[in-house]
Write a protein that holds these residues in place. Structure first.
Motif, PDB file in Angstrom:
ATOM      1  N   SER A  24       2.255  -8.220  12.368  1.00 34.42           N
ATOM      2  CA  SER A  24       1.578  -6.925  12.220  1.00 34.42           C
ATOM      3  C   SER A  24       0.904  -6.817  10.858  1.00 34.42           C
ATOM      4  O   SER A  24      -0.237  -6.334  10.744  1.00 34.42           O
ATOM      5  CB  SER A  24       2.596  -5.793  12.394  1.00 34.42           C
ATOM      6  OG  SER A  24       1.992  -4.535  12.182  1.00 34.42           O
ATOM      7  N   VAL A  25       1.591  -7.287   9.821  1.00 28.60           N
ATOM      8  CA  VAL A  25       0.996  -7.280   8.484  1.00 28.60           C
ATOM      9  C   VAL A  25      -0.202  -8.223   8.427  1.00 28.60           C
ATOM     10  O   VAL A  25      -1.220  -7.926   7.791  1.00 28.60           O
ATOM     11  CB  VAL A  25       2.061  -7.661   7.435  1.00 28.60           C
ATOM     12  CG1 VAL A  25       1.436  -7.798   6.061  1.00 28.60           C
ATOM     13  CG2 VAL A  25       3.165  -6.614   7.398  1.00 28.60           C
ATOM     14  N   ILE A  40      -2.021  -9.051   1.288  1.00 31.69           N
ATOM     15  CA  ILE A  40      -1.349  -8.566   2.498  1.00 31.69           C
ATOM     16  C   ILE A  40      -1.079  -9.724   3.450  1.00 31.69           C
ATOM     17  O   ILE A  40      -0.010  -9.808   4.081  1.00 31.69           O
ATOM     18  CB  ILE A  40      -2.198  -7.477   3.173  1.00 31.69           C
ATOM     19  CG1 ILE A  40      -2.313  -6.248   2.261  1.00 31.69           C
ATOM     20  CG2 ILE A  40      -1.590  -7.060   4.502  1.00 31.69           C
ATOM     21  CD1 ILE A  40      -3.233  -5.181   2.797  1.00 31.69           C
ATOM     22  N   PHE A  41      -2.041 -10.635   3.558  1.00 31.10           N
ATOM     23  CA  PHE A  41      -1.843 -11.800   4.426  1.00 31.10           C
ATOM     24  C   PHE A  41      -0.677 -12.657   3.939  1.00 31.10           C
ATOM     25  O   PHE A  41       0.136 -13.149   4.734  1.00 31.10           O
ATOM     26  CB  PHE A  41      -3.131 -12.623   4.464  1.00 31.10           C
ATOM     27  CG  PHE A  41      -3.032 -13.855   5.313  1.00 31.10           C
ATOM     28  CD1 PHE A  41      -3.178 -13.785   6.690  1.00 31.10           C
ATOM     29  CD2 PHE A  41      -2.795 -15.097   4.739  1.00 31.10           C
ATOM     30  CE1 PHE A  41      -3.091 -14.911   7.478  1.00 31.10           C
ATOM     31  CE2 PHE A  41      -2.706 -16.231   5.520  1.00 31.10           C
ATOM     32  CZ  PHE A  41      -2.852 -16.140   6.898  1.00 31.10           C
ATOM     33  N   GLN A  42      -0.576 -12.842   2.632  1.00 35.20           N
ATOM     34  CA  GLN A  42       0.536 -13.611   2.068  1.00 35.20           C
ATOM     35  C   GLN A  42       1.867 -12.923   2.348  1.00 35.20           C
ATOM     36  O   GLN A  42       2.872 -13.588   2.644  1.00 35.20           O
ATOM     37  CB  GLN A  42       0.332 -13.784   0.571  1.00 35.20           C
ATOM     38  CG  GLN A  42       1.391 -14.650  -0.100  1.00 35.20           C
ATOM     39  CD  GLN A  42       1.161 -14.799  -1.580  1.00 35.20           C
ATOM     40  OE1 GLN A  42       0.292 -14.147  -2.151  1.00 35.20           O
ATOM     41  NE2 GLN A  42       1.948 -15.650  -2.229  1.00 35.20           N
ATOM     42  N   LYS A  43       1.900 -11.612   2.269  1.00 30.33           N
ATOM     43  CA  LYS A  43       3.119 -10.880   2.576  1.00 30.33           C
ATOM     44  C   LYS A  43       3.527 -11.079   4.035  1.00 30.33           C
ATOM     45  O   LYS A  43       4.722 -11.274   4.345  1.00 30.33           O
ATOM     46  CB  LYS A  43       2.904  -9.392   2.284  1.00 30.33           C
ATOM     47  CG  LYS A  43       4.083  -8.499   2.639  1.00 30.33           C
ATOM     48  CD  LYS A  43       5.290  -8.783   1.771  1.00 30.33           C
ATOM     49  CE  LYS A  43       6.409  -7.798   2.056  1.00 30.33           C
ATOM     50  NZ  LYS A  43       7.626  -8.065   1.249  1.00 30.33           N
ATOM     51  N   GLY A  44       2.558 -11.042   4.934  1.00 28.12           N
ATOM     52  CA  GLY A  44       2.869 -11.255   6.341  1.00 28.12           C
ATOM     53  C   GLY A  44       3.393 -12.652   6.624  1.00 28.12           C
ATOM     54  O   GLY A  44       4.356 -12.821   7.386  1.00 28.12           O
ATOM     55  N   MET A  45       2.810 -13.663   6.006  1.00 24.28           N
ATOM     56  CA  MET A  45       3.304 -15.030   6.185  1.00 24.28           C
ATOM     57  C   MET A  45       4.706 -15.188   5.614  1.00 24.28           C
ATOM     58  O   MET A  45       5.537 -15.911   6.177  1.00 24.28           O
ATOM     59  CB  MET A  45       2.340 -16.004   5.509  1.00 24.28           C
ATOM     60  CG  MET A  45       0.968 -16.063   6.154  1.00 24.28           C
ATOM     61  SD  MET A  45       1.021 -16.628   7.866  1.00 24.28           S
ATOM     62  CE  MET A  45       1.622 -18.295   7.657  1.00 24.28           C
ATOM     63  N   TYR A  46       4.985 -14.515   4.519  1.00 20.53           N
ATOM     64  CA  TYR A  46       6.329 -14.568   3.929  1.00 20.53           C
ATOM     65  C   TYR A  46       7.366 -13.978   4.881  1.00 20.53           C
ATOM     66  O   TYR A  46       8.460 -14.533   5.050  1.00 20.53           O
ATOM     67  CB  TYR A  46       6.328 -13.818   2.600  1.00 20.53           C
ATOM     68  CG  TYR A  46       7.709 -13.533   2.065  1.00 20.53           C
ATOM     69  CD1 TYR A  46       8.464 -14.526   1.461  1.00 20.53           C
ATOM     70  CD2 TYR A  46       8.253 -12.256   2.168  1.00 20.53           C
ATOM     71  CE1 TYR A  46       9.732 -14.267   0.979  1.00 20.53           C
ATOM     72  CE2 TYR A  46       9.514 -11.975   1.692  1.00 20.53           C
ATOM     73  CZ  TYR A  46      10.265 -12.992   1.092  1.00 20.53           C
ATOM     74  OH  TYR A  46      11.511 -12.718   0.622  1.00 20.53           O
TER      75      TYR A  46
END
Length: 334
Positions: free
Chosen positions: A191-192, A320-326
């Protein structure tokens, strides 16, 4: 280790009968030296086992608390989609109004003759009532068209509010309590990632919305449809038909996210669903206000403002993309 009458010491639970014969246990007895390493080894192994079990329990409790915290998180993709829908619906409605006000066919007050815009056919006879004409003069025709835009927008908002609510009620209702916490974290991560993609597209639209360049040929998510151009270019159109065109144009923007958001309703609480929409709508209107003020204030340095804003949003999208992958990676490690 000794015990005497004046100092009572607390010993660990050790297999005393196996170490010292019962008839030799007294206040003056002393353990034989060969048994001391065995006792020390047992003590250390018991302490290590207890410490390891405590760490495992603490780790399980922390993971459980973290999973529960993730379970209560907001739906970032729903917020981003709501913000985007606010932006594009505003642009869509303004496109209808702009075409009406700039078209001589709809806004030429110098025309003295009346224009019948009702599509009728005398050869067709049916029981249904014909739709009333939009107007018989250009001035009234424009007012009627603007009224049709408002009614069409209201119809579209009501339609898609019901459709989105039904989809959420079905999916969240079946997964309210039975959703797997690890799966919820994975869905939250995706979702992120989707919200990061929406930010990325919005960043590319900033120079266009600030008036730096016109409509681009590359349209990942189109901000306006072609229904406004078709509706205003027709010579004869009924009031209900024009209202339906507005309803359909607004509905196309809701349809783009309807099926994409379905997986993210899994386990989503009702308050999180409503707050996510509220945050997205608020951010969308705030974004529109900032763009409007920038178009008014930075007329000469519009290019610099557009490029700076787009670059900032690209950086935000990457974060935000990095947060979602994390989040996805962390959930899979569990």
């Amino acid at each position: 280790c000794k015990c005497d009458d004046h100092h009572h010491r607390i010993f660990l639970l050790l297999p005393w009968p196996l170490i010292v014969p019962p008839n030799r246990i007294s206040t003056q007895s002393t353990l034989s030296p060969p048994l001391l390493p065995l006792i020390i080894l047992l003590i250390h192994s018991a302490a290590a086992t207890t410490s390891e079990e405590t760490m495992i329990l603490d780790g399980d409790q922390e993971e459980q608390q973290e999973e529960e915290r993730f379970h209560q998180m907001l739906c970032s993709s729903l917020s981003a989609a709501s913000a985007w829908i606010v932006l594009v619906i505003t642009l869509e409605i303004n496109d209808f109004r702009h075409r009406l006000q700039t078209s001589p066919k709809w806004n030429n007050l110098d025309i003295a003759t009346t224009v019948d815009v009702t599509a009728t056919n005398d050869s067709q006879t049916d029981n249904t009532e014909s739709s009333p004409s939009i107007a018989t003069s250009p001035a009234c025709r424009l007012l009627a068209a603007l009224s049709a835009i408002q009614l069409g927008l209201r119809d579209a908002l009501l339609d898609w509010f019901i459709l989105y609510s039904i989809a959420y009620a079905i999916i969240a209702g079946f997964t309210w309590e039975n959703a797997d916490p690890n799966m919820l974290v994975v869905l939250w991560g995706f979702s992120v990632i989707i919200s990061a993609g929406i930010f990325f597209v919005a960043a590319g639209k900033v120079p266009q919305w600030l008036g730096y360049y016109h409509r681009s040929r590359i349209q990942i998510l189109s901000d306006t449809s072609t229904l406004a151009k078709r509706a205003t270019s027709e010579d004869s159109i009924t009031f209900s038909s024009f209202r339906y065109r507005v309803r359909l144009a607004v509905g196309t923007h809701f349809l783009k996210f309807y099926f994409i958001l379905l997986p993210f309703y899994v386990g989503l609480k009702l308050w999180a669903y409503l707050v996510s929409i509220l945050i997205g709508v608020t951010f969308g209107y705030l974004y529109l206000f900032v763009v409007f003020k920038c178009r008014q204030k930075f007329r000469r340095s519009r290019a610099l403002v557009a490029l700076g804003s787009a670059s900032f949003l690209y950086v935000v999208s990457a974060a935000i993309f990095q947060k979602g992958m994390y989040l996805v990676n962390k959930a899979w490690q569990w």
